[in-house]
Design a protein around this motif. Sequence first.
Motif, mmCIF file in Angstrom:
data_model
loop_
_atom_site.group_PDB
_atom_site.id
_atom_site.type_symbol
_atom_site.label_atom_id
_atom_site.label_comp_id
_atom_site.label_asym_id
_atom_site.label_seq_id
_atom_site.Cartn_x
_atom_site.Cartn_y
_atom_site.Cartn_z
ATOM 1 N N GLU A 20 0.597 -1.028 -0.032
ATOM 2 C CA GLU A 20 0.036 0.002 -0.052
ATOM 3 C C GLU A 20 0.847 1.219 0.074
ATOM 4 O O GLU A 20 0.577 2.217 -0.533
ATOM 5 C CB GLU A 20 -0.852 -0.071 1.320
ATOM 6 C CG GLU A 20 -1.681 -1.120 1.099
ATOM 7 C CD GLU A 20 -2.628 -1.272 2.252
ATOM 8 O OE1 GLU A 20 -2.407 -0.647 3.474
ATOM 9 O OE2 GLU A 20 -3.241 -2.346 2.440
ATOM 10 N N VAL A 57 2.012 1.962 -3.685
ATOM 11 C CA VAL A 57 1.222 2.330 -4.485
ATOM 12 C C VAL A 57 1.070 3.547 -4.036
ATOM 13 O O VAL A 57 0.490 4.615 -5.085
ATOM 14 C CB VAL A 57 -0.281 1.706 -4.194
ATOM 15 C CG1 VAL A 57 -1.241 2.307 -5.130
ATOM 16 C CG2 VAL A 57 0.023 -0.056 -4.663
ATOM 17 N N SER A 112 -5.038 2.945 -1.131
ATOM 18 C CA SER A 112 -5.509 1.746 -1.319
ATOM 19 C C SER A 112 -5.487 0.616 -0.446
ATOM 20 O O SER A 112 -4.890 1.000 0.776
ATOM 21 C CB SER A 112 -4.843 1.239 -2.757
ATOM 22 O OG SER A 112 -3.419 0.917 -2.414
ATOM 23 N N ILE A 166 -4.627 -3.495 -0.231
ATOM 24 C CA ILE A 166 -4.226 -4.607 -0.988
ATOM 25 C C ILE A 166 -4.430 -5.991 -0.319
ATOM 26 O O ILE A 166 -4.388 -6.160 0.772
ATOM 27 C CB ILE A 166 -2.451 -4.734 -1.214
ATOM 28 C CG1 ILE A 166 -2.177 -3.291 -1.936
ATOM 29 C CG2 ILE A 166 -2.012 -5.990 -1.836
ATOM 30 C CD1 ILE A 166 -0.768 -3.391 -2.285
ATOM 31 N N ILE A 168 -4.963 -4.678 -6.029
ATOM 32 C CA ILE A 168 -5.045 -3.095 -5.358
ATOM 33 C C ILE A 168 -6.375 -2.581 -5.681
ATOM 34 O O ILE A 168 -7.134 -2.832 -6.584
ATOM 35 C CB ILE A 168 -3.851 -2.320 -6.252
ATOM 36 C CG1 ILE A 168 -2.454 -2.707 -5.938
ATOM 37 C CG2 ILE A 168 -4.258 -0.893 -5.791
ATOM 38 C CD1 ILE A 168 -1.946 -3.855 -6.768
#
Length: 280
Positions: free
Chosen positions: A230, A233, A241, A243, A254
Amino acid sequence: MTDRLHADNVTLRYDERIVTRDLSVSVPDGAFTVIVGPNACGKSTLLRALSRLLTPSAGQVILDGRSMTDLAPKEVARRLGLLPQNSIAPEGITVADLVARGRYPHQSFFRQWSKADEEAVILAMHATRVSELSSWLVHELSGGQRQRVWIAMVLAQETPILLLDEPTTFLDIAHQVELLDLLADLNRQGHTIVAVLHDLNHACRYATHLIAMKNGAIVTQGRPSAIVTEQLVEEVFGLSSVIISDPVSETPLIVPKGRQGTTSVRLNSSDRARGDRHES
């Protein structure tokens, strides 16, 4: 670096705009490598350099131990195949004729069309399941069919390395999965695959090696299950997000948070009025 294809401290630029500076990266032999990152981070620029479409202003790209600038174009084309973005077929060309153009690197004044060329084209069309379309005009095909034909042309080159720049763009979800399944099959058959993809979940599912880029630099690389978090990202894409494990492939999946569960944006009366006028 011992892999067949790698970039060594390359600086890549378009005129005065520098995209990457002193970037080094190695493409693992036999891997399905996917390059991801936000728009304009340098993904396609890096792929162009790896395919010799863009010459570094500093550093070098090495193929089989030699700088690409020291290799003749046909010699490079016999070692790696490229599917660029937005490939356009000549007007009125058939599927069989387009795929046959993949044999160009093997032609010369002394070596014209041969049985080996014919067999390579037949095998490439069979592998991509376009044999029944051989007499069709390319412009008559659907988007998914056209992408398979272009890949057949690249396969007909009989190169061990395949580079693809955003091959799923403009395809619907079914054709995206079909195309990525085909690339995964080719990878299992021994091809080294390098692809630029926008969909991070597709990248996590299909890549055996993932390269994450931002602002012209490599943030991290490795197996998706080992590097995708996360925090990554958020750092690379600026996306909050969660995961979870993909229930099909058990790779990272995701799930963007978006604004679900948070306070939504409220429109005042003037905003609503403007929206009403647009709708009318």
